[in-house]
Enzyme design. Structure first.
Site, short mmCIF file in Angstrom:
data_model
loop_
_atom_site.label_atom_id
_atom_site.label_comp_id
_atom_site.label_asym_id
_atom_site.label_seq_id
_atom_site.Cartn_x
_atom_site.Cartn_y
_atom_site.Cartn_z
N HIS A 4 1.22 -1.43 0.15
CA HIS A 4 -0.15 -0.50 -0.10
C HIS A 4 1.06 0.93 0.11
CE1 HIS A 4 -3.87 -2.12 0.49
NE2 HIS A 4 -3.51 -2.04 1.30
N CYS A 30 -0.35 2.32 -4.93
CA CYS A 30 -0.88 3.63 -4.77
C CYS A 30 0.25 4.53 -5.16
CB CYS A 30 -2.72 3.64 -3.94
SG CYS A 30 -2.95 2.29 -4.13
#
Length: 375
Positions: free
Chosen positions: A180, A236
């Site tokens: 992430h 991301c």
């Protein structure tokens, strides 16, 4: 403080309080019991500390006091700089070494399924195609039995130091991170969009994220002349996550140009080396898994497109690599697609809204269609 994204209405008690984690305005009116100067963000539901800052209004000499939620809870400062390299880390021999990281966040609501496969596929590519010695690849996943190889914040900072320590001219380094990523409000005013990018280690909720400033300081600036580092970032908000000076703008028709992210500034460049990052999406985008690629194993869409592009065209250039990755992601997005050449043309010229676009950044400018991609 840079640009902000007001996504809500702040309470009267915390008027103009911007969350340092997600950038939203709209913090809880009452701080959690015992926290004193901290509040909950109503959007990302994370605890942030409130600081009072003076901010000018318009052209007048007056200033208003605003509450700024800083994304730095009271966890202790990093200890990695003072720690010895663990004896279980590879003993460096030869001219190539790699750090490959896959964070799964096991048992959490935000658990990822394919990052261990990403690491395995990258190892296969490095050893089989680019001649990296198997013993010079340091792997980090939550399945490792060695506690020094679990992708916590402290361990990752230490491993990043291992990657660059003792490098010499002719060395080739690779840093892969699959996990992430988030954005946090930039408090130094050195980001074009007002946000820092950051990696989320396995313990980020307890120990914090790893900001782009820290990544740059650890693996970019130490690189001396003749050393080359490639960072492959499948996360991301990863477009400029190494804070490299140049971002390549590539149109769907193949036109490209380098954009300087730090006009007039040289503080974030390597010490004579070359650093190139290939990331899964723009800073304002999110990455996806391979749900649109039924023929693929459970790996990230970026890793799927990267491996396919590298294996399909030996000796490819950076420009062709980036274009091939973007085309594969566009073609694999969604289920309603026009068949044949017409569909291929439409997908190439008008990609679906929000589809991630892999990015290329570098510490130096070069001709992306002439420079061969070589790890």
């Amino acid at each position: 403080m840079g640009s902000t994204r007001p996504l809500g209405t702040a309470s009267s008690r915390t008027a103009a309080a911007w969350c340092g984690h997600c950038g939203a305005m709209g913090l809880a009116a009452t701080p959690p019991s015992g926290s004193g100067s901290s509040v909950w963000c109503a959007f990302c539901h994370r605890l942030t500390r409130i600081e009072q800052r003076q901010r000018g209004v318009g052209d007048s000499a007056t200033a208003t006091t605003v509450a700024l939620a800083v994304a730095s809870p009271p966890w202790p400062p990093t200890l990695s700089a003072g720690r010895e390299i663990p004896p279980g880390y590879p003993k460096i021999r030869g001219k190539k070494r790699a750090l490959v990281v896959g964070v799964s966040y096991t048992g959490a609501a935000h658990e990822l399924k394919g990052t261990v496969n990403d690491v395995a596929e990258m190892r296969r590519l490095l050893v089989g195609k680019f001649g990296f010695p198997s013993g010079c690849i340091l792997e980090f996943t939550e399945k490792e039995r060695d506690p020094s190889r679990v992708p916590t914040r402290e361990n990752l900072l230490l491993a990043m130091r291992w990657l660059t320590e003792g490098c010499a001219a002719g060395d080739s380094l690779v840093f892969l991170f699959c996990g992430h990523g988030v954005q946090e409000v930039d408090l130094k005013d050195d980001e074009v969009d007002g946000y820092n990018e950051a990696l989320c280690p396995a313990d980020f909720e307890q120990s914090g994220v790893i900001l782009d400033d820290e990544i740059n300081e650890t693996v970019v600036r130490p690189l001396g002349r003749g050393v080359k580092l490639h960072a492959i970032m499948d996360t991301c908000h990863s477009g400029t996550i190494l804070d490299l000076p140049y971002l390549c703008r590539l149109s769907r028709t193949g036109y490209w140009q380098w954009e300087n992210q730090f006009p007039g500034g040289t503080g974030k460049r390597p010490n004579g080396g070359l650093v190139i990052s290939i990331s899964s999406c723009r800073d304002d985008q999110k990455s996806a898994d391979t749900s649109g690629f039924p023929e693929s194993a459970s790996i990230g869409a970026m890793m799927d497109s990267f491996i396919a592009a590298v294996e399909a065209e030996p000796g490819t250039t950076y420009g062709r690599l980036l274009s091939a990755m973007r085309a594969r992601i566009r073609d694999g997005h969604g289920s309603c697609r026009l068949p044949g050449r017409l569909g291929s043309y439409v997908r190439r010229m008008i990609p679906p809204s929000g589809v991630q676009e892999p990015q290329l950044c570098s510490s130096e400018m070069f001709d992306i269609y002439r420079k061969p991609f070589l790890l």
